[in-house]
Design a protein around this motif. Structure first.
Motif, mmCIF file in Angstrom:
data_model
loop_
_atom_site.group_PDB
_atom_site.id
_atom_site.type_symbol
_atom_site.label_atom_id
_atom_site.label_comp_id
_atom_site.label_asym_id
_atom_site.label_seq_id
_atom_site.Cartn_x
_atom_site.Cartn_y
_atom_site.Cartn_z
ATOM 1 N N THR A 138 0.833 -1.206 0.000
ATOM 2 C CA THR A 138 0.000 0.000 0.000
ATOM 3 C C THR A 138 0.862 1.249 0.000
ATOM 4 O O THR A 138 0.578 2.231 -0.704
ATOM 5 C CB THR A 138 -0.934 0.010 1.226
ATOM 6 O OG1 THR A 138 -1.750 -1.160 1.222
ATOM 7 C CG2 THR A 138 -1.839 1.241 1.216
ATOM 8 N N LEU A 141 2.103 2.248 -3.311
ATOM 9 C CA LEU A 141 1.085 2.985 -4.054
ATOM 10 C C LEU A 141 1.000 4.430 -3.575
ATOM 11 O O LEU A 141 0.777 5.350 -4.378
ATOM 12 C CB LEU A 141 -0.282 2.300 -3.909
ATOM 13 C CG LEU A 141 -0.410 0.918 -4.566
ATOM 14 C CD1 LEU A 141 -1.725 0.265 -4.164
ATOM 15 C CD2 LEU A 141 -0.317 1.033 -6.083
ATOM 16 N N VAL A 142 1.176 4.637 -2.252
ATOM 17 C CA VAL A 142 1.180 6.000 -1.708
ATOM 18 C C VAL A 142 2.346 6.789 -2.296
ATOM 19 O O VAL A 142 2.180 7.929 -2.758
ATOM 20 C CB VAL A 142 1.280 5.980 -0.163
ATOM 21 C CG1 VAL A 142 1.429 7.408 0.375
ATOM 22 C CG2 VAL A 142 0.060 5.318 0.452
ATOM 23 N N PHE A 446 -4.958 2.892 -5.215
ATOM 24 C CA PHE A 446 -4.471 3.441 -3.952
ATOM 25 C C PHE A 446 -5.634 3.652 -2.985
ATOM 26 O O PHE A 446 -5.550 3.311 -1.803
ATOM 27 C CB PHE A 446 -3.759 4.776 -4.187
ATOM 28 C CG PHE A 446 -3.712 5.662 -2.969
ATOM 29 C CD1 PHE A 446 -2.911 5.337 -1.883
ATOM 30 C CD2 PHE A 446 -4.498 6.807 -2.900
ATOM 31 C CE1 PHE A 446 -2.888 6.135 -0.748
ATOM 32 C CE2 PHE A 446 -4.476 7.613 -1.772
ATOM 33 C CZ PHE A 446 -3.672 7.277 -0.689
ATOM 34 N N ASN A 450 -5.863 1.689 0.394
ATOM 35 C CA ASN A 450 -5.769 2.576 1.545
ATOM 36 C C ASN A 450 -6.920 2.326 2.529
ATOM 37 O O ASN A 450 -6.722 2.232 3.746
ATOM 38 C CB ASN A 450 -5.797 4.030 1.047
ATOM 39 C CG ASN A 450 -5.540 5.024 2.141
ATOM 40 O OD1 ASN A 450 -4.742 4.786 3.045
ATOM 41 N ND2 ASN A 450 -6.215 6.155 2.071
#
Length: 539
Positions: A138, A141-142, A446, A450
């Motif tokens: 994750t 992706l951030v 994302f 998230n």
């Protein structure tokens, strides 16, 4: 409908929630002001450094805000302003606020370690490893999403690039002055804020014009250095000073709305389906993202904030209060999309959500004498500053989780993968490569990852509360709802990317889906393994 009433009513509700529900949570969870925090117990001068509440709120808020609460509500406005507003308010109070406060608090009770360590304590090593993989994916992706946002903003608004670089230099000087030369925080703040706005002015005079890909490379080098430097030299002072940019931006927006009082022109509800695989449920809830609840916040709270908190009593203001302030920012962002017509919104969205937001705030500020172009440029600068903050915080968190995953306390010689620079390098390289794929493709995945991370963090909090023999009823509904929403969204995104031949972006949702299902099943078995066991409601 007048937007002023939307803004005022939302703020009043948030204030009431902070004073009542936030205090109730602190009492239920057993917040203890007399208990020593990890920042004082460990205090290594690098990651564990006690910070004043105002300074730490600046770091925490700057890190969690980024561009998320701006991009999300504006993109979700295609469903109409009413469902977005309801989710922001309800989500911030009963979902995001609980999630952020809880993540910060349980990390404080685990020596400032990440949520993965909390899961290790409640579910065992396998649970921690699975969660760490999920969290790290994750965070990639951030890093990719925010690197692309920052690079694109720098390329289209070169003034923001110059100002941001000057902010970094200013933050280093501020850090040395306050933490190593004993300069008063009040004096340092006054001088620092003045110089902050000087940096903004210099950015408009000496813009740096480079391409998006060039900025991605430069940002990759910067976040590698920033995420391995001691927090007192850059992270704490920069985020603290940058928070004044956001406060000024929000104050300007609120004053402009108060004077202008724009009418809402966007439809209250547009349609349940607005495109292929784009249904109000579940896509609204994952698109709004940080404006209501965000798993990234749990990583910030348990990654950097918990290592710097001076007293447990500060957790409510920083964790729960920080989320409510972000909710207020999300409402402002929604108004910038809702005071114009659907056609105007579509045209402005061609320049991205930040373009919609900066255009709207620029119009609001013009109502009390600030030229539109100046106001719009200032807002773009502020948003890019916070996106940059989230970017290097995410990289530092990715490094923490990567190192924790490969650490083995039973071995005297640790794997090279636990090395700070190796862990950071791997995170930066993969995140930067993904960033080149473009914001539009990354953001939906994302958002889903998230929010799914938020559901798993809520599960970790519930497991810890159960172990402490405390009630976790306030966690159950948000946890189950977010699991249902995000798993459904991942299925739709997988189908959409497969239909559009985006095969690389098909892999991420599938991996995240499988990891989440395994973790959820394991957590459920532990959380509800003994229905006859009564959890104390009196503690």
């Amino acid at each position: 409908m007048n937007s002023l009433w939307l803004m005022i009513s939302s703020i009043i509700i948030f204030i009431i929630a902070y004073a009542t529900y936030g205090s109730w949570l602190a009492k239920k969870w057993g917040v203890d002001p007399s208990r020593k925090t990890p920042a004082h117990e460990i205090n290594d001068g690098v990651d564990y450094v006690p910070a004043r509440p105002a300074v730490l709120l600046g770091h925490h808020f700057s890190s969690i805000a980024g561009a998320g609460p701006i991009n999300g509500p504006i993109q979700a406005a295609v469903f109409g302003w009413l469902p977005v507003l309801l989710w922001i308010v309800i989500g911030s109070i009963f979902f995001g606020g609980v999630h952020d406060f809880g993540s910060l608090f349980v990390s404080i009770r685990h020596k400032g370690k990440s949520i993965g360590e909390v899961i290790n304590d409640t579910m065992g090593k396998r649970g921690k490893q699975l969660f760490s993989i999920f969290a790290w994916l994750t965070l990639l992706l951030v890093v990719a999403a925010f690197a692309n946002i920052v690079a694109s903003t720098f390329a289209t608004t070169p003034q923001a690039a110059t100002s941001s670089l000057l902010f970094i230099i200013l933050a280093i000087v501020f850090g040395f002055a306050v933490y190593r030369r004993g300069v008063s925080l009040k004096v340092g703040t006054v001088v620092g804020v003045i110089l902050l706005f000087v940096c903004v002015w210099l950015g408009t005079v000496f813009p740096i014009q480079l391409s998006v890909n060039t900025w991605i490379v430069i940002l990759a080098i910067y976040i590698f250095i920033a995420s391995t430097a001691p927090v007192w030299i850059l992270l704490q002072p920069r985020d603290y000073l940058n928070s004044f940019l956001l406060y000024a931006m929000m104050a300007g927006a609120l004053l402009g709305i108060l004077i202008y009082r724009p009418e809402i022109k966007l439809e209250a509800v547009t349609a349940f389906k607005v495109g292929d695989y784009k249904y109000l449920f579940p896509m609204l809830f994952v698109t709004v993202a940080c404006g209501a609840i965000s798993g990234f916040h749990s990583l910030v709270g348990s990654g950097t904030t918990s290592k710097q908190i001076d007293n447990e009593k500060d957790a409510k203001g920083i964790g729960y209060g920080g989320m409510l302030i972000e909710g207020a920012l999300a409402v402002v962002a929604l108004i910038t999309a809702a005071y114009i017509t659907k056609g105007e919104l579509s045209n402005l969205l061609e320049g991205g959500p930040v373009n919609v937001f900066s255009n709207g705030i620029g119009v609001f500020m013009s109502k009390f004498g600030i030229p539109f172009e100046v106001g719009k440029t200032f807002v773009a600068l502020a948003v890019s500053a916070f996106a940059l903050t989230s970017l290097d915080t995410a990289t530092r968190l990715g490094r923490f989780i990567f190192q924790e995953y490969f650490e083995d306390s039973e071995k005297e010689t640790q794997s090279p993968l636990t090395n700070m620079y190796v862990a950071t390098g791997i995170t930066v390289v993969i995140g930067s490569v993904l960033a080149a794929g473009g914001f539009a493709k990354i953001w939906p995945i994302f958002g889903s990852a998230n929010q799914l991370l938020a559901a798993l963090a809520l599960m970790a909090i519930a497991l810890w509360l159960k172990k402490q023999k405390r009630s976790f009823n306030m966690i159950t509904i948000p946890m189950v709802f977010m699991l249902i929403v995000t798993l459904t969204a991942l299925v739709l995104l997988t189908m959409s990317n497969f239909a559009n031949n985006n095969y690389i972006l098909v892999v991420f949702p599938i991996l995240l889906f499988i990891l989440a299902i395994v973790l959820a099943v394991e957590g459920y078995k532990i959380l509800f393994k003994d229905d006859s066991e009564k959890v104390s409601e009196t503690k």
